[in-house]
Design an enzyme around this catalytic site. Structure first.
Site, short mmCIF file in Angstrom:
data_model
loop_
_atom_site.label_atom_id
_atom_site.label_comp_id
_atom_site.label_asym_id
_atom_site.label_seq_id
_atom_site.Cartn_x
_atom_site.Cartn_y
_atom_site.Cartn_z
N LEU A 153 0.33 3.71 -7.18
CA LEU A 153 1.78 3.50 -7.19
C LEU A 153 2.21 2.59 -6.05
CD1 LEU A 153 3.13 5.27 -4.67
CD2 LEU A 153 2.70 7.17 -6.21
N ASN A 211 -6.83 -3.16 -3.94
CA ASN A 211 -5.96 -3.53 -2.82
C ASN A 211 -6.47 -4.77 -2.10
OD1 ASN A 211 -4.11 -1.58 -3.29
ND2 ASN A 211 -4.53 -0.35 -1.48
N GLY A 260 1.79 -6.51 4.89
CA GLY A 260 1.81 -5.39 5.82
C GLY A 260 1.88 -4.12 5.00
N CYS A 263 -0.67 0.46 3.23
CA CYS A 263 -1.97 0.45 2.54
C CYS A 263 -2.81 -0.80 2.78
CB CYS A 263 -1.75 0.63 1.04
SG CYS A 263 -1.15 2.28 0.64
N LYS A 266 -4.70 -1.43 6.31
CA LYS A 266 -5.72 -0.43 6.65
C LYS A 266 -6.84 -0.41 5.62
CE LYS A 266 -3.94 3.79 4.41
NZ LYS A 266 -5.03 4.00 3.46
N LYS A 324 8.62 -3.84 2.71
CA LYS A 324 9.11 -4.39 1.46
C LYS A 324 10.46 -3.72 1.17
CE LYS A 324 6.08 -2.23 -1.69
NZ LYS A 324 5.85 -1.82 -3.05
N ARG A 331 5.44 1.18 8.26
CA ARG A 331 4.05 1.15 8.75
C ARG A 331 3.43 -0.24 8.60
NH1 ARG A 331 1.69 6.50 5.78
NH2 ARG A 331 3.22 5.90 4.21
N1 LIG Z 1 1.98 5.06 0.39
C1 LIG Z 1 1.52 4.43 -0.69
O1 LIG Z 1 2.19 3.59 -1.28
C2 LIG Z 1 0.15 4.75 -1.24
C3 LIG Z 1 -0.22 4.27 -2.49
C4 LIG Z 1 -1.49 4.59 -2.99
C5 LIG Z 1 -2.35 5.36 -2.22
N2 LIG Z 1 -1.96 5.81 -1.00
C6 LIG Z 1 -2.89 6.66 -0.23
O2 LIG Z 1 -2.44 8.00 -0.34
C7 LIG Z 1 -2.74 8.71 0.87
C8 LIG Z 1 -1.46 9.32 1.42
O3 LIG Z 1 -0.60 8.28 1.81
P1 LIG Z 1 0.93 8.55 2.14
O4 LIG Z 1 1.57 7.23 2.33
O5 LIG Z 1 1.50 9.51 1.15
O6 LIG Z 1 0.77 9.30 3.55
P2 LIG Z 1 1.90 10.09 4.37
O7 LIG Z 1 1.53 9.93 5.78
O8 LIG Z 1 3.24 9.71 3.89
O9 LIG Z 1 1.68 11.62 3.93
C9 LIG Z 1 0.59 12.38 4.30
C10 LIG Z 1 1.06 13.83 4.46
O10 LIG Z 1 -0.06 14.68 4.59
C11 LIG Z 1 0.29 15.73 5.47
N3 LIG Z 1 -0.93 16.39 5.94
C12 LIG Z 1 -1.87 15.94 6.81
N4 LIG Z 1 -2.87 16.84 6.93
C13 LIG Z 1 -2.55 17.87 6.11
C14 LIG Z 1 -3.16 19.11 5.79
N5 LIG Z 1 -4.33 19.47 6.34
N6 LIG Z 1 -2.56 19.93 4.92
C15 LIG Z 1 -1.39 19.60 4.36
N7 LIG Z 1 -0.75 18.45 4.62
C16 LIG Z 1 -1.32 17.60 5.49
C17 LIG Z 1 1.10 15.03 6.54
O11 LIG Z 1 1.90 15.94 7.28
C18 LIG Z 1 1.93 14.06 5.69
O12 LIG Z 1 3.15 14.65 5.30
C19 LIG Z 1 -3.40 7.69 1.80
O13 LIG Z 1 -4.79 7.80 1.67
C20 LIG Z 1 -2.93 6.36 1.25
O14 LIG Z 1 -3.83 5.32 1.53
C21 LIG Z 1 -0.74 5.53 -0.49
#
Ligand SMILES: NC(=O)c1ccc[n+]([C@@H]2O[C@H](COP(=O)([O-])OP(=O)(O)OC[C@H]3O[C@@H](n4cnc5c(N)ncnc54)[C@H](O)[C@@H]3O)[C@@H](O)[C@H]2O)c1
Length: 462
Positions: A153, A211, A260, A263, A266, A324, A331
Site C-alpha cells: 500500500l 521498492n 524519501g 520505505c 531504508k 508526499k 520520515r
Molecule cells: N508505511 C508504509 O507505507 C508501508 C508500506 C508497505 C510496507 N511497510 C512496512 O510495514 C512495516 C510497518 O511500517 P509502518 O509504517 O506501519 O510502521 P509504524 O512505525 O507506523 O508502526 C509500527 C508500530 O508497531 C508498534 N510496535 C513495535 N513493536 C511492537 C510490539 N512488540 N508489539 C506491538 N506493537 C509494536 C509501534 O509502536 C508502532 O505503532 C515496516 O516494515 C514497513 O517497511 C510500510
C-alpha cells in the site's frame, strides 16, 4: 476468522481496519499505550484519507478492537500478522529487526494452539526462517505456519490500495497456511485480485525488489532531468515520451528533489546490505542510493544559485514537509535534508505543511512553523515547493507576489508552468525544464553580478 494485528502503525492500522471490513474479527495490538488509548477514544493517530470512517464503522459493528494486551488478543486467534516497524539499523543500514523479533517472542509465548504467523513488515530474505526458529525455540510443542505476506500500500491512498491491490503476494513453505490465507483475502480473491503463491524467501525478496525498482525509476528520471537542464530539454516531455511506451509505463517518472519516505530509502539500503552479505553486490542500487542522497543538498544549491550562491540571512519559505501529499509522515522526507542544507548555507527557514507539522516539530529545529501557506510566504526571499499538496497548486499568485520580499519560487515538483510564473512576475526555478528566472535587481546581493539563474539562459538550463 479471528485475526490479530501486532503493530498498529500506518500499515497495521490500515490492514487491520480493512481486514475487519472484509468481515473478520480483528484485534489491533500495540505497545504504545497512547496510540491504543487514542484509538479506543475514537481518535486516529495518523492522517490517512478515509481511515477514520472505516475504523469507526468497524468498531461500531464490533469487528475491530484495540489493546495493548497481546496475550488476551491471541487467545483463540486463527492468524496473527506482524506489522511492526523495520527501520534502518543505526550505523550500517541493515534492516533493524529487533521489533520483529521482540514481537515474535511475545507472540510465541502467548499462542494457544495452531496459528498462522504472517509477516507483513518488510523484512530481509531469510527473516521468516528466523521467526520460525524463534517460535520453535520458545514453544517447541506448538504448531505454527510462518507466512510472508508483504504489503504494497501507498500512504495517502492506503485504503484503496489495500482493497484494490495490483497483487497479493503470499510466501509459504507450509500448506496448512493456504486455507487461512485464502479465507482472509477471500473478498479480494472474489474481486479477482491476482494472488501470487510462492515460497517464503521469494515473497520477502519480491517486496524489496519492487521498492528498489521504483526507487531506481525515480532516480533515473532525476538524472535525466539534470541533463535536460544542461541541454535545454524538458524532462516532463521526456517522461511522457518514454512513459507512453507500455514497456516502461508513466508512473514514478516525475523528476523532483529525490525519493524519501518511510520505505524507499531504508528498503534500498537494506537490500544493498543483504546483497553484500551474500557477496552479490547490487551496483545499480548502490548508485541509486548515492545519487539520491546527494540530490537533496543539490536542491539547496539550486535555491542558492538564484542568489548567486549567497543565502546567508535570506528568508526561505518551505512549502511541504511530508514526503508526499495526503500523509502526515515526514520520515526521511526530502524536506528534512533540504532544510538542513539551506540552514548550512545560512538561510532562515519558515515552514508550512497541511498535515505534517506535528510530526515535523519532533525532527526539525530552528525553523518558524507557520499557520498556512500565505503566512509562510510573508517577507520570504524565496519559496521552495517541496511537496505537491493540492493547496500549493492553486496559490493566489498575485497575493504571493505581494507578500514575498523577493518574488522567487523554486518549484521542486514542477507543479507550475514556467510561462505562467513569468507572467505573474516571478523568478521561477524548476526541475529539468527551461527556467524563466529573470534578473531582478532587488534580490541580487549588492556588489555581485546576477547569477546565471537570473539571466534565464535556456542553453545553460539554469
Ligand atoms: N508505511 C508504509 O507505507 C508501508 C508500506 C508497505 C510496507 N511497510 C512496512 O510495514 C512495516 C510497518 O511500517 P509502518 O509504517 O506501519 O510502521 P509504524 O512505525 O507506523 O508502526 C509500527 C508500530 O508497531 C508498534 N510496535 C513495535 N513493536 C511492537 C510490539 N512488540 N508489539 C506491538 N506493537 C509494536 C509501534 O509502536 C508502532 O505503532 C515496516 O516494515 C514497513 O517497511 C510500510
Amino acid at each position: 476468522m479471528r485475526i490479530v494485528m501486532v503493530g498498529t502503525g500506518y500499515v497495521g492500522l490500515v490492514s487491520g481496519a480493512c481486514i475487519a471490513d472484509f468481515g473478520h474479527q480483528v484485534t489491533c495490538v500495540d505497545t504504545d499505550d497512547g496510540k491504543i488509548s487514542a484509538l479506543r477514544a475514537g481518535n486516529i493517530p495518523i492522517f490517512e484519507p478515509g481511515l477514520k470512517e472505516i475504523v469507526q464503522s468497524n468498531v461500531a459493528q464490533g469487528r475491530l478492537a484495540f489493546t495493548t494486551a497481546l496475550g488476551e488478543a491471541l487467545d483463540g486467534a486463527n492468524a496473527v500478522f506482524i506489522a511492526v516497524g523495520t527501520p534502518s539499523r543505526r550505523g550500517d543500514g541493515h534492516a533493524d529487526l529487533s521489533y520483529v523479533y521482540e514481537a515474535t517472542r511475545q507472540i510465541a509465548k502467548a499462542l494457544t494452539g495452531f496459528t498462522v504467523v504472517i509477516t507483513k513488515s518488510t523484512v530481509p530474505v531469510g527473516t521468516g526462517d528466523e521467526i520460525e526458529r524463534i517460535i520453535r525455540e520458545v514453544r517447541p510443542e506448538l504448531g505454527v505456519a510462518v507466512v510472508s505476506n508483504p504489503e504494497f500500500l501507498r500512504e495517502g491512498a492506503a485504503i484503496h490500495d489495500f482493497k484494490h491491490p495490483d497483487r497479493i503476494v503470499i510466501g509459504m513453505n507450509d500448506q496448512r497456511a493456504k486455507n487461512v490465507m485464502a479465507e482472509i483475502y477471500r473478498p479480494l480473491y472474489l474481486n479477482q485480485a491476482p494472488i501470487l503463491y510462492t515460497d517464503r524467501k521469494t515473497a520477502e525478496l519480491i517486496k524489496y525488489a519492487a521498492n528498489a525498482f521504483l526507487a531506481t525509476k525515480i532516480t533515473f528520471i532525476n538524472e535525466i532531468a539534470d541533463l535536460c537542464e544542461k541541454v535545454g530539454a524538458d524532462v516532463q516531455e521526456v517522461s511522457r515520451g518514454i512513459g507512453l511506451d507500455n514497456r516502461i509505463g508513466p508512473k514514478f517518472l516525475h523528476a523532483g528533489p529525490g525519493f524519501g519516505g518511510s520505505c524507499f530509502p531504508k528498503d534500498v539500503r537494506a537490500l544493498i546490505k543483504t546483497a553484500q552479505d551474500y557477496d552479490v553486490p547490487l551496483r545499480i542500487l548502490e548508485a541509486v542510493e548515492s545519487v539520491n542522497g546527494a540530490r537533496k543538498r543539490a536542491m539547496a544549491r539550486k535555491v542558492s544559485s538564484v542568489f548567486a550562491g549567497v543565502l546567508r540571512g535570506k528568508q526561505v519559505a518551505v512549502l511541504g514537509l511530508t514526503f508526499k501529499p495526503n500523509t502526515d509522515d515526514v520520515r526521511e522526507a526530502p524536506s528534512l535534508a533540504l532544510i538542513t542544507a539551506l540552514q548550512d548555507l545560512g538561510a532562515r527557514i519558515r515552514v508550512y505543511d497541511p498535515e505534517g507539522m506535528e510530526q515535523a516539530k519532533q525532527v526539525v529545529t530552528d525553523v518558524t512553523f507557520c499557520q498556512g501557506p500565505y503566512d509562510c510566504l510573508e517577507e520570504a526571499d524565496a519559496a521552495v515547493i517541496v511537496t505537491e499538496w493540492e493547496q500549493f497548486r492553486a496559490l493566489d499568485l498575485g497575493r504571493v507576489r505581494d507578500l514575498m520580499a523577493c518574488p522567487v519560487i523554486v518549484d521542486l515538483r514542477n507543479i507550475y508552468q514556467p510561462e505562467e510564473m513569468q507572467k505573474a512576475g516571478f523568478a521561477y526555478v524548476c526541475v529539468g525544464r527551461a527556467q524563466t528566472a529573470q534578473p531582478v535587481d532587488v534580490y541580487v546581493p549588492s556588489g555581485q553580478a546576477p547569477s546565471l539563474a537570473l539571466i534565464g539562459d535556456r542553453s545553460t538550463g539554469l
